[in-house]
Design a protein around this motif. Structure first.
Motif, mmCIF file in Angstrom:
data_model
loop_
_atom_site.group_PDB
_atom_site.id
_atom_site.type_symbol
_atom_site.label_atom_id
_atom_site.label_comp_id
_atom_site.label_asym_id
_atom_site.label_seq_id
_atom_site.Cartn_x
_atom_site.Cartn_y
_atom_site.Cartn_z
ATOM 1 N N THR A 124 39.931 59.837 40.185
ATOM 2 C CA THR A 124 39.944 58.267 40.293
ATOM 3 C C THR A 124 41.058 58.027 41.410
ATOM 4 O O THR A 124 41.378 56.901 41.611
ATOM 5 C CB THR A 124 40.485 57.562 39.134
ATOM 6 N N SER A 144 40.783 49.941 48.205
ATOM 7 C CA SER A 144 40.161 50.218 46.889
ATOM 8 C C SER A 144 38.764 50.310 47.070
ATOM 9 O O SER A 144 38.092 50.027 48.105
ATOM 10 C CB SER A 144 40.571 48.980 46.019
ATOM 11 N N SER A 145 38.055 50.929 45.901
ATOM 12 C CA SER A 145 36.813 51.138 45.876
ATOM 13 C C SER A 145 36.341 50.869 44.286
ATOM 14 O O SER A 145 36.836 51.401 43.681
ATOM 15 C CB SER A 145 36.261 52.292 46.516
ATOM 16 N N GLU A 146 35.102 50.328 44.077
ATOM 17 C CA GLU A 146 34.695 50.263 42.763
ATOM 18 C C GLU A 146 33.095 50.189 42.918
ATOM 19 O O GLU A 146 32.359 49.525 43.791
ATOM 20 C CB GLU A 146 34.784 48.907 41.968
ATOM 21 N N THR A 147 32.345 51.393 42.479
ATOM 22 C CA THR A 147 30.907 51.557 42.473
ATOM 23 C C THR A 147 30.507 51.734 40.994
ATOM 24 O O THR A 147 30.862 52.379 40.365
ATOM 25 C CB THR A 147 30.670 53.028 43.392
ATOM 26 N N LYS A 148 29.353 51.069 40.849
ATOM 27 C CA LYS A 148 28.404 51.264 39.726
ATOM 28 C C LYS A 148 27.186 51.565 39.957
ATOM 29 O O LYS A 148 26.515 51.279 41.001
ATOM 30 C CB LYS A 148 28.428 49.892 38.935
ATOM 31 N N TYR A 207 30.213 55.020 36.938
ATOM 32 C CA TYR A 207 31.206 54.074 37.288
ATOM 33 C C TYR A 207 32.245 54.849 37.999
ATOM 34 O O TYR A 207 32.829 55.766 37.522
ATOM 35 C CB TYR A 207 31.596 53.171 36.060
ATOM 36 N N SER A 208 32.705 54.436 39.265
ATOM 37 C CA SER A 208 34.209 55.149 39.709
ATOM 38 C C SER A 208 34.752 54.056 40.449
ATOM 39 O O SER A 208 34.159 53.320 40.811
ATOM 40 C CB SER A 208 33.736 56.417 40.412
ATOM 41 N N SER A 209 36.269 54.285 40.526
ATOM 42 C CA SER A 209 36.835 53.212 40.859
ATOM 43 C C SER A 209 38.263 53.985 41.315
ATOM 44 O O SER A 209 38.587 54.861 40.694
ATOM 45 C CB SER A 209 37.065 51.807 40.288
ATOM 46 N N LYS A 248 42.191 52.694 43.500
ATOM 47 C CA LYS A 248 43.231 51.680 44.275
ATOM 48 C C LYS A 248 44.175 52.353 44.609
ATOM 49 O O LYS A 248 45.064 52.884 43.792
ATOM 50 C CB LYS A 248 43.342 50.406 43.573
#
Length: 159
Positions: A51, A90-94, A111-113, A115
């Protein structure tokens, strides 16, 4: 096999014999779990793991470069913002996959994120920050202001 252990009792020192075996007791195993490498290694990997991607920071005469290891992503997965000398990446992937067969349905979710934030020095031209993503590495270029760039050596002539 036995050992002699001294244990305090009501403020007085009392000696008693304690039987030990080659296997640790459950309570000593629990007490030692977080004292050794296994415990701290587990906790550090659990808390940081994937993360929080690794970042290299390089400086040359004209700019700073941030290289962030984030394989398996797309350019559109990233958000890069500058606000009041704070650079945020930052990144947020689902991801959701569904596989149906005659007798069952299998659904998987991913799910990964992350910042990362960096305080920019006053010497950075924040209007000229740029970024590229290639082969799993996000590179952010932070150009220096002209007055902050290294100047070549100058010889002073004596008159």
């Amino acid at each position: 096999m036995s050992t002699l252990a001294t244990m305090p009792k009501n403020g007085n020192q009392v000696s008693r014999r304690r039987e030990t075996s080659s296997l640790p007791s459950f309570s000593s195993w629990v007490d030692n779990l977080f004292d050794g490498e296994m415990g701290t290694g587990f906790l550090s990997n659990f808390n940081t793991g994937m993360t929080l991607p690794a970042v290299n920071i390089k400086e040359n005469a004209d700019e700073f470069l941030l290289e962030i290891a984030v394989p398996g992503m797309k350019k559109s997965d990233f958000n890069i913002d500058v606000d009041n000398k704070i650079l945020s990446i930052s990144s947020e992937t689902k991801e959701e996959q569904e596989h149906k067969e005659e007798n069952y349905t299998r659904r998987e979710f991913g799910y990964s994120s992350f910042k990362r934030t960096f305080t920019l020095p006053d010497t950075i031209e924040s209007d000229k920050i740029s970024a590229q993503y290639k082969e799993g590495i996000l590179t952010v270029q932070l150009p220096k202001k002209e007055e902050a760039k290294d100047k070549p050596a100058k010889r002073i002539t004596i008159s």
